[in-house]
Design an enzyme around this catalytic site. Structure first.
Site, PDB file in Angstrom:
ATOM      1  CB  SER A 229     -24.303  30.614 -20.611  1.00 56.25           C
ATOM      2  OG  SER A 229     -23.784  29.325 -20.438  1.00 56.25           O
TER       3      SER A 229
HETATM    4  N1  SAH Z   1     -22.863  28.215 -15.858  1.00 53.31           N
HETATM    5  C1  SAH Z   1     -21.466  28.506 -16.028  1.00 53.31           C
HETATM    6  C2  SAH Z   1     -20.963  27.858 -17.299  1.00 53.31           C
HETATM    7  C3  SAH Z   1     -19.502  27.599 -17.279  1.00 53.31           C
HETATM    8  S1  SAH Z   1     -18.936  26.656 -18.661  1.00 53.31           S
HETATM    9  C4  SAH Z   1     -21.249  29.991 -16.076  1.00 53.31           C
HETATM   10  O1  SAH Z   1     -22.181  30.692 -16.448  1.00 53.31           O
HETATM   11  O2  SAH Z   1     -20.156  30.453 -15.775  1.00 53.31           O
HETATM   12  C5  SAH Z   1     -19.190  25.001 -18.131  1.00 53.31           C
HETATM   13  C6  SAH Z   1     -18.552  24.600 -16.836  1.00 53.31           C
HETATM   14  O3  SAH Z   1     -18.751  23.205 -16.669  1.00 53.31           O
HETATM   15  C7  SAH Z   1     -17.038  24.820 -16.799  1.00 53.31           C
HETATM   16  O4  SAH Z   1     -16.712  25.604 -15.690  1.00 53.31           O
HETATM   17  C8  SAH Z   1     -16.473  23.401 -16.686  1.00 53.31           C
HETATM   18  O5  SAH Z   1     -15.296  23.323 -15.914  1.00 53.31           O
HETATM   19  C9  SAH Z   1     -17.623  22.661 -16.022  1.00 53.31           C
HETATM   20  N2  SAH Z   1     -17.601  21.224 -16.182  1.00 53.31           N
HETATM   21  C10 SAH Z   1     -17.328  20.514 -17.295  1.00 53.31           C
HETATM   22  N3  SAH Z   1     -17.406  19.192 -17.039  1.00 53.31           N
HETATM   23  C11 SAH Z   1     -17.754  19.073 -15.724  1.00 53.31           C
HETATM   24  C12 SAH Z   1     -17.983  17.962 -14.854  1.00 53.31           C
HETATM   25  N4  SAH Z   1     -17.869  16.689 -15.260  1.00 53.31           N
HETATM   26  N5  SAH Z   1     -18.314  18.222 -13.565  1.00 53.31           N
HETATM   27  C13 SAH Z   1     -18.425  19.491 -13.116  1.00 53.31           C
HETATM   28  N6  SAH Z   1     -18.223  20.562 -13.876  1.00 53.31           N
HETATM   29  C14 SAH Z   1     -17.888  20.370 -15.173  1.00 53.31           C
END
Ligand code: SAH
Length: 220
Positions: free
Chosen positions: A69
């Site tokens: 993000s």
């Molecule tokens: N805060 C992170 C955002 C990554 S994008 C950063 O700054 O890097 C969102 C993340 O949520 C992805 O890595 C994706 O794999 C994860 N995600 C999506 N659905 C999920 C679930 N059901 N359980 C755990 N993680 C999940």
């Protein structure tokens, strides 16, 4: 200012200082959040080819179709989760590269973070260890289930979008706690659910764009 071609000093405290000044101009006022974002190097969470853009005001790809993000979104969600006071136990769903996790580690006593994509979690673990953040526990699992064994949480943050929060996850939010997440699928808005003695109240805020929350786990 844009730091794409600044080369030398790109990763310095000064570059981070400029990011903090921009966040202030964008309306972030919580000094604790700004302090955490000033302390944590963002560039180590980003692949080397993109690291020169780490402090730009933008989301960036982190592999497996996921994104880190933007600094503003991380600051905004952190500010909403804190709501001006210290946090005890926090649950993050979607560790991704681990940057938001590292910020949360400065704001909360204990952080539990769940990621469904194995290789992303492995890399996040290495970085968080490098920063010696001892109050973080990472788990490879489906975040939609939460972590009932460690509940209740004073804060729950989702970094992937969903239209519906399962009741079993809401139940893991302590009375007095807050949940912050991008709500929706095509159109998404930041949503804050506060749990008080009367029940749950929902507040809808800024329009945002996040990757979707997906069920199940992915091994590496
Ligand atoms: N805060 C992170 C955002 C990554 S994008 C950063 O700054 O890097 C969102 C993340 O949520 C992805 O890595 C994706 O794999 C994860 N995600 C999506 N659905 C999920 C679930 N059901 N359980 C755990 N993680 C999940």
């Amino acid at each position: 200012m844009n730091t794409h071609h600044s080369g030398i000093g790109m990763t310095s405290q000064r570059t981070r200082g400029r990011m903090i000044e921009r966040l202030r101009k964008q309306g972030i006022v919580d000094e604790v959040v700004l302090g955490a974002m000033s302390a944590i190097p963002r560039h180590i969470f980003i692949e080397e080819v993109l690291a020169s853009r780490a402090y730009d005001d933008t989301a960036l790809p982190i592999n497996f179709g996921q994104t880190i993000s933007s600094p503003f979104i991380v600051a905004r969600m952190s500010e909403l989760l804190r709501a001006g006071s210290g946090l005890g136990k926090v649950l993050e769903i979607g560790s991704g590269c681990g940057y938001q996790t590292a910020i949360l580690a400065q704001l909360a006593r204990e952080v539990y973070s769940i990621e469904r994509i194995g290789p992303l979690l492995t890399r996040a673990r290495v970085r968080l260890r490098q920063l010696r953040l001892g109050n973080v526990r990472l788990k490879h699992a489906d975040g939609l289930l939460g972590l009932p064994e460690f509940a209740p949480f004073d804060g729950i943050i989702l970094t992937a979008a969903t239209a519906h929060i399962p009741p079993s996850l809401l139940e893991q939010l302590a009375v007095g706690g807050r949940m912050v997440f991008p709500k929706g699928s095509q159109e998404q808005f930041l949503c804050v659910i506060a749990h008080n003695s009367q029940g749950y109240t929902e507040t809808i805020l800024d329009e945002v764009r996040f990757v979707p929350l997906l069920p199940g786990i992915l091994k590496g």
